[in-house]
Design a protein around this motif. Structure first.
Motif, PDB file in Angstrom:
ATOM      1  N   ALA A 140      69.079 119.394  12.676  1.00 58.73           N
ATOM      2  CA  ALA A 140      67.741 119.976  12.591  1.00 58.73           C
ATOM      3  C   ALA A 140      67.607 121.210  13.454  1.00 58.73           C
ATOM      4  CB  ALA A 140      66.695 118.937  12.992  1.00 58.73           C
ATOM      5  N   ASP A 141      68.330 121.239  14.576  1.00 60.50           N
ATOM      6  CA  ASP A 141      68.189 122.389  15.464  1.00 60.50           C
ATOM      7  C   ASP A 141      68.951 123.621  14.984  1.00 60.50           C
ATOM      8  OD1 ASP A 141      70.806 121.786  16.094  1.00 60.50           O
ATOM      9  OD2 ASP A 141      70.441 121.382  18.217  1.00 60.50           O
ATOM     10  N   SER A 142      69.479 123.550  13.764  1.00 62.16           N
ATOM     11  CA  SER A 142      70.044 124.757  13.142  1.00 62.16           C
ATOM     12  C   SER A 142      68.959 125.665  12.581  1.00 62.16           C
ATOM     13  CB  SER A 142      71.005 124.360  12.013  1.00 62.16           C
ATOM     14  OG  SER A 142      70.298 123.734  10.948  1.00 62.16           O
ATOM     15  N   GLN A 143      67.707 125.192  12.563  1.00 63.97           N
ATOM     16  CA  GLN A 143      66.614 125.938  11.944  1.00 63.97           C
ATOM     17  C   GLN A 143      65.827 126.742  12.985  1.00 63.97           C
ATOM     18  OE1 GLN A 143      66.347 125.498   8.232  1.00 63.97           O
ATOM     19  NE2 GLN A 143      68.351 124.983   9.096  1.00 63.97           N
ATOM     20  N   PRO A 144      65.683 128.045  12.765  1.00 65.38           N
ATOM     21  CA  PRO A 144      64.953 128.871  13.734  1.00 65.38           C
ATOM     22  C   PRO A 144      63.552 128.369  14.067  1.00 65.38           C
ATOM     23  CG  PRO A 144      66.159 130.280  12.227  1.00 65.38           C
ATOM     24  CD  PRO A 144      66.306 128.878  11.716  1.00 65.38           C
ATOM     25  N   VAL A 145      62.866 127.756  13.093  1.00 67.10           N
ATOM     26  CA  VAL A 145      61.489 127.309  13.350  1.00 67.10           C
ATOM     27  C   VAL A 145      61.411 126.274  14.460  1.00 67.10           C
ATOM     28  CG1 VAL A 145      60.586 127.866  11.060  1.00 67.10           C
ATOM     29  CG2 VAL A 145      61.664 125.619  11.471  1.00 67.10           C
TER      30      VAL A 145
ATOM     31  N   TYR B 240      64.366 130.918   7.630  1.00 65.20           N
ATOM     32  CA  TYR B 240      64.103 130.367   8.958  1.00 65.20           C
ATOM     33  C   TYR B 240      63.828 128.860   8.922  1.00 65.20           C
ATOM     34  CZ  TYR B 240      63.201 135.382   9.452  1.00 65.20           C
ATOM     35  OH  TYR B 240      63.289 136.754   9.387  1.00 65.20           O
ATOM     36  N   ASP B 241      63.681 128.321   7.720  1.00 60.70           N
ATOM     37  CA  ASP B 241      63.358 126.896   7.554  1.00 60.70           C
ATOM     38  C   ASP B 241      63.835 126.478   6.170  1.00 60.70           C
ATOM     39  OD1 ASP B 241      62.334 124.345   7.661  1.00 60.70           O
ATOM     40  OD2 ASP B 241      60.257 124.959   7.325  1.00 60.70           O
ATOM     41  N   PHE B 242      65.108 126.039   6.042  1.00 61.89           N
ATOM     42  CA  PHE B 242      65.679 125.818   4.712  1.00 61.89           C
ATOM     43  C   PHE B 242      66.299 124.428   4.534  1.00 61.89           C
ATOM     44  CE2 PHE B 242      68.586 128.352   7.316  1.00 61.89           C
ATOM     45  CZ  PHE B 242      69.770 127.636   7.268  1.00 61.89           C
ATOM     46  N   LEU B 243      65.807 123.457   5.290  1.00 64.08           N
ATOM     47  CA  LEU B 243      66.247 122.073   5.060  1.00 64.08           C
ATOM     48  C   LEU B 243      65.244 121.336   4.176  1.00 64.08           C
ATOM     49  CD1 LEU B 243      67.584 120.956   8.564  1.00 64.08           C
ATOM     50  CD2 LEU B 243      68.857 121.840   6.611  1.00 64.08           C
ATOM     51  N   PRO B 244      65.677 120.473   3.279  1.00 64.96           N
ATOM     52  CA  PRO B 244      67.077 120.220   2.923  1.00 64.96           C
ATOM     53  C   PRO B 244      67.667 121.384   2.141  1.00 64.96           C
ATOM     54  CG  PRO B 244      65.643 119.032   1.432  1.00 64.96           C
ATOM     55  CD  PRO B 244      64.742 119.660   2.457  1.00 64.96           C
TER      56      PRO B 244
ATOM     57  N   LYS C 276      75.545 124.761   1.440  1.00 62.42           N
ATOM     58  CA  LYS C 276      75.705 123.398   1.952  1.00 62.42           C
ATOM     59  C   LYS C 276      76.904 123.213   2.862  1.00 62.42           C
ATOM     60  CE  LYS C 276      73.036 120.996  -1.613  1.00 62.42           C
ATOM     61  NZ  LYS C 276      73.039 120.022  -2.725  1.00 62.42           N
ATOM     62  N   PRO C 277      78.124 123.609   2.456  1.00 61.45           N
ATOM     63  CA  PRO C 277      79.246 123.388   3.375  1.00 61.45           C
ATOM     64  C   PRO C 277      79.200 124.261   4.624  1.00 61.45           C
ATOM     65  CG  PRO C 277      79.954 124.633   1.445  1.00 61.45           C
ATOM     66  CD  PRO C 277      78.569 124.156   1.161  1.00 61.45           C
ATOM     67  N   VAL C 278      78.541 125.404   4.534  1.00 61.48           N
ATOM     68  CA  VAL C 278      78.423 126.283   5.697  1.00 61.48           C
ATOM     69  C   VAL C 278      77.708 125.569   6.841  1.00 61.48           C
ATOM     70  CG1 VAL C 278      77.492 128.467   6.555  1.00 61.48           C
ATOM     71  CG2 VAL C 278      78.373 128.329   4.214  1.00 61.48           C
ATOM     72  N   PHE C 279      76.710 124.738   6.478  1.00 63.91           N
ATOM     73  CA  PHE C 279      75.899 124.037   7.474  1.00 63.91           C
ATOM     74  C   PHE C 279      76.145 122.530   7.471  1.00 63.91           C
ATOM     75  CE2 PHE C 279      73.772 128.086   7.248  1.00 63.91           C
ATOM     76  CZ  PHE C 279      73.275 128.282   8.527  1.00 63.91           C
ATOM     77  N   HIS C 280      77.305 122.089   6.955  1.00 66.62           N
ATOM     78  CA  HIS C 280      77.735 120.693   7.037  1.00 66.62           C
ATOM     79  C   HIS C 280      76.758 119.729   6.362  1.00 66.62           C
ATOM     80  CE1 HIS C 280      80.354 122.504  10.023  1.00 66.62           C
ATOM     81  NE2 HIS C 280      79.291 122.856  10.730  1.00 66.62           N
ATOM     82  N   PHE C 281      76.073 120.184   5.338  1.00 63.08           N
ATOM     83  CA  PHE C 281      75.123 119.325   4.624  1.00 63.08           C
ATOM     84  C   PHE C 281      75.857 118.131   4.009  1.00 63.08           C
ATOM     85  CE2 PHE C 281      72.542 118.113   0.961  1.00 63.08           C
ATOM     86  CZ  PHE C 281      71.283 118.075   1.514  1.00 63.08           C
ATOM     87  N   PRO C 282      75.319 116.902   4.078  1.00 63.56           N
ATOM     88  CA  PRO C 282      73.956 116.540   4.488  1.00 63.56           C
ATOM     89  C   PRO C 282      73.786 116.250   5.983  1.00 63.56           C
ATOM     90  CG  PRO C 282      75.035 114.623   3.595  1.00 63.56           C
ATOM     91  CD  PRO C 282      76.034 115.744   3.477  1.00 63.56           C
TER      92      PRO C 282
END
Length: 288
Positions: free
Chosen positions: A202-207, A181-185, A192-198
């Motif tokens: 920030a609003d991809s995080q449920p928290v 629910y909170d995995f940044l960075p 990483k590529p699933v979520f376009h890192f870097p």
């Protein structure tokens, strides 16, 4: 004569090794009884082969039953609904209509498209549940690992259900098993590529989507989870929900880890943790 418990003692280590290696869950399905449930397979909730779901309903049922839409894990790169028949059978045997949904995976799609699939599956279930004996007024969304993330975002971030003409207020509650629910960075190279890192938003995080309007939650984690930190994820999300006066229940188990947490729903491994009991109690006997 070979006793059943002797066979079980031999089979459990084999199952645990297979699960730890993220192997297909064929063994669990083979050892999970399905006689108490009826399965309707491959129902389309959208276009394409990854937008299908399986429905498990109690074979003996009077009246309507609560409904749980379940999303499996696999780091958003793997997984198939058929691997989780044991979840559908177990819930149906407890008097719950269970919907096990596929969703598109990376590299076919990346964030946030799999959330659109998850919301679409939930909205389809809300509309169609009565055809399968389900009560749309007792609708829950549930997931394990990456699937728990999907469930959390559908329940907490109203954008996704809004696209389907629905609101999280339509959910009686949601259930997360070992969810991130909170995995940044992001540390995991596969994620990483699933979520376009870097450039992960920030609003991809449920928290970041906790509000007083959030539906109630049951959060379950393994204390010895080495893949998804239960303190940072499950514990912190529970704190944030309570701060908004959202009803939340937490369960932490000692004898399971990240993968065996969901596996403990299957009949051969229920001695590991009361996962099925806790989920069924939450759905069938929701707090007043």
């Amino acid at each position: 004569m070979i006793r059943p418990y002797f066979l079980l003692a031999i089979g459990v280590p084999v199952l645990l090794l297979a699960l730890a290696a993220c192997s297909p869950l064929t063994a669990l399905n083979a050892l999970s009884p399905g006689g108490a449930s009826e399965c309707i397979e491959g129902v389309a909730y959208g276009d394409g082969p990854r937008r299908k779901l399986d429905i498990y309903r109690p074979r003996s049922q009077s009246g309507t039953a609560p409904v749980v839409v379940f999303f499996y894990g696999g780091n958003w790169v793997s997984g198939a609904r058929g691997d989780y028949a044991f979840v559908g059978r177990a819930l149906a045997a407890r008097g719950i209509v269970a919907v096990i949904a596929d969703y598109r995976l990376y590299p076919e799609v990346s964030y946030p498209e799999f959330l659109r699939d998850a919301a679409r599956a939930v909205a389809w279930t809300a509309r169609e549940a009565p055809r399968y004996g389900g009560d749309p007024k007792r609708l829950y969304v549930m997931g394990h690992s990456a699937g728990a993330y999907n469930a959390a975002m559908v329940a907490l971030d109203p954008r996704w259900l809004a696209e389907q003409g629905m609101s999280p207020s339509a959910l009686r509650g949601w259930i997360g098993l070992a969810g991130p629910y909170d995995f940044l960075p992001i540390q995991n190279p596969t994620t990483k590529p699933v979520f376009h890192f870097p450039a992960t938003p920030a609003d991809s995080q449920p928290v970041h989507h906790v509000s007083a309007a959030a539906p109630p939650a049951l959060l379950i984690a393994a204390r010895q989870d080495k893949l998804v930190d239960p303190v940072r994820n499950t514990g912190q999300l529970a704190i944030l929900l309570r701060a908004q006066q959202v009803p939340v229940q937490e369960r932490y188990y000692d004898a399971v880890r990240h993968t065996t947490l969901v596996a403990s729903i299957a009949a051969p491994l229920r001695w590991l943790a009361p996962t099925l009991d806790d989920v069924a109690d939450y759905v069938l006997k929701p707090p007043a």
